[in-house]
Design an enzyme around this catalytic site. Sequence first.
Site, PDB file in Angstrom:
ATOM      1  N   ASP A 122     -10.460  -1.555  12.639  1.00  0.00           N
ATOM      2  CA  ASP A 122     -11.048  -1.237  12.260  1.00  0.00           C
ATOM      3  C   ASP A 122     -12.306  -2.138  12.019  1.00  0.00           C
ATOM      4  O   ASP A 122     -11.480  -3.447  12.001  1.00  0.00           O
ATOM      5  CB  ASP A 122     -10.857   0.290  11.195  1.00  0.00           C
ATOM      6  CG  ASP A 122      -9.865  -0.653  10.505  1.00  0.00           C
ATOM      7  OD1 ASP A 122      -9.313  -1.759  10.849  1.00  0.00           O
ATOM      8  OD2 ASP A 122      -9.472  -0.139   9.579  1.00  0.00           O
ATOM      9  N   ASN A 182      -4.488   7.358   0.894  1.00  0.00           N
ATOM     10  CA  ASN A 182      -4.491   9.235   1.187  1.00  0.00           C
ATOM     11  C   ASN A 182      -3.865   9.631   2.359  1.00  0.00           C
ATOM     12  O   ASN A 182      -4.250  10.664   2.955  1.00  0.00           O
ATOM     13  CB  ASN A 182      -6.010   9.414   0.580  1.00  0.00           C
ATOM     14  CG  ASN A 182      -7.033   8.765   2.197  1.00  0.00           C
ATOM     15  OD1 ASN A 182      -6.213   8.264   2.599  1.00  0.00           O
ATOM     16  ND2 ASN A 182      -8.379   9.077   2.743  1.00  0.00           N
ATOM     17  N   HIS A 210      -4.489   7.736   5.056  1.00  0.00           N
ATOM     18  CA  HIS A 210      -5.151   7.163   6.838  1.00  0.00           C
ATOM     19  C   HIS A 210      -5.075   6.265   7.367  1.00  0.00           C
ATOM     20  O   HIS A 210      -3.652   5.499   5.918  1.00  0.00           O
ATOM     21  CB  HIS A 210      -6.939   6.756   6.112  1.00  0.00           C
ATOM     22  CG  HIS A 210      -7.336   5.437   5.082  1.00  0.00           C
ATOM     23  ND1 HIS A 210      -7.522   5.609   3.908  1.00  0.00           N
ATOM     24  CD2 HIS A 210      -7.054   4.623   5.531  1.00  0.00           C
ATOM     25  CE1 HIS A 210      -7.589   4.629   3.491  1.00  0.00           C
ATOM     26  NE2 HIS A 210      -7.518   3.644   4.104  1.00  0.00           N
ATOM     27  N   GLU A 243      -9.717   9.296   8.422  1.00  0.00           N
ATOM     28  CA  GLU A 243      -9.710   9.674   6.951  1.00  0.00           C
ATOM     29  C   GLU A 243      -8.758  10.855   7.319  1.00  0.00           C
ATOM     30  O   GLU A 243      -8.889  11.540   8.310  1.00  0.00           O
ATOM     31  CB  GLU A 243     -10.885  10.352   6.626  1.00  0.00           C
ATOM     32  CG  GLU A 243     -11.426   8.323   6.044  1.00  0.00           C
ATOM     33  CD  GLU A 243     -10.946   7.930   4.560  1.00  0.00           C
ATOM     34  OE1 GLU A 243     -10.035   8.895   4.545  1.00  0.00           O
ATOM     35  OE2 GLU A 243     -11.653   7.114   4.439  1.00  0.00           O
TER      36      GLU A 243
HETATM   37  C1  GLP Z   1      -7.972  -0.504   4.246  1.00  0.00           C
HETATM   38  C2  GLP Z   1      -7.699  -0.289   5.975  1.00  0.00           C
HETATM   39  C3  GLP Z   1      -6.179   0.574   6.668  1.00  0.00           C
HETATM   40  C4  GLP Z   1      -5.500  -0.282   5.127  1.00  0.00           C
HETATM   41  C5  GLP Z   1      -5.799   0.424   4.220  1.00  0.00           C
HETATM   42  C6  GLP Z   1      -4.685  -0.032   2.639  1.00  0.00           C
HETATM   43  O1  GLP Z   1      -8.887   1.454   4.193  1.00  0.00           O
HETATM   44  N1  GLP Z   1      -8.732   0.327   6.841  1.00  0.00           N
HETATM   45  O2  GLP Z   1      -6.069  -0.232   7.954  1.00  0.00           O
HETATM   46  O3  GLP Z   1      -3.940   0.101   5.908  1.00  0.00           O
HETATM   47  O4  GLP Z   1      -6.523   0.083   3.418  1.00  0.00           O
HETATM   48  O5  GLP Z   1      -4.812  -1.202   2.192  1.00  0.00           O
HETATM   49  P1  GLP Z   1      -3.515  -2.211   1.107  1.00  0.00           P
HETATM   50  O6  GLP Z   1      -2.694  -2.003   2.319  1.00  0.00           O
HETATM   51  O7  GLP Z   1      -4.167  -2.865   0.536  1.00  0.00           O
HETATM   52  O8  GLP Z   1      -3.070  -0.606   0.751  1.00  0.00           O
END
Ligand code: GLP
Length: 243
Positions: free
Chosen positions: A67, A136, A138, A143
């Site tokens: 992404d 959440n 995702h 989402e």
């Molecule tokens: C962002 C990214 C996701 C990632 C998520 C969790 O939203 N787009 O790919 O998994 O954050 O992030 P973290 O690893 O900092 O908890």
Amino acid sequence: MVIYKATDYKDMSRKAANIISAQVIMKPNCVLGLATGSTPIGTYDQLVEWYQKGDLDFSAVTSVNLDEYKGLSHDSDQSYYYFMHKHLFDRVNINPDQTHVPNGMEPDSAVECQRYEDLIHSLGGVDLQLLGLGNNGHIGFNEPEEAFETVTHCVNLTQSTIDANARFFATKEEVPTQAYTMGIKTIMQAKKILVVVNGEGKADIVKRAFFGPVTPSVPASILQMHNDVTLVGDAAALSKINL
Ligand code: GLP
């Protein structure tokens, strides 16, 4: 699904890096699906360490990232392009021309999403997809309530994701509200999936995603339907599931 319980973040990172290394060694010209967020940083650090020791060669690897924020340029230090170069691409011998991140500066969502989806197919699909897990549920930026059949598309980020990511920006107003992301279908087409999770803040969502009902309200729950998923978590993140 195979679950590996790591003692702590360092151990989680080493176990995840081992799985990625095995993929690169077994198929040097593999396609790696890569992820951002704070969780995989230690995994990338470990891969870099093994590369520096001469144990890993990324020269034939191709990568596709999950992404990118819409509207952020390559030199914005919050773009995922920038993140990937900082944490991995600039530190190993991967060919920059073989690294791919959605282009957040393409204003036409339909054009960019189609280009990216076509690119993944032209590469023959993803051999190993690395995923973090949003609070959440995702994955990528899919989402809650996204249809499971979506391919690469533009999403409006939820307030909870904007709030969670605000820690990386100087002000909340700077956090982009839209992103391009591989869809759930794109992710599910990967041959293998590796999910990394750490910290007790993820314990509830890990339980809901991997042991609760498969529902679009928890996007990661669809991973229960994939036939080759490995979950690597530290003890805190796995504390609410029985192993
Ligand atoms: C962002 C990214 C996701 C990632 C998520 C969790 O939203 N787009 O790919 O998994 O954050 O992030 P973290 O690893 O900092 O908890």
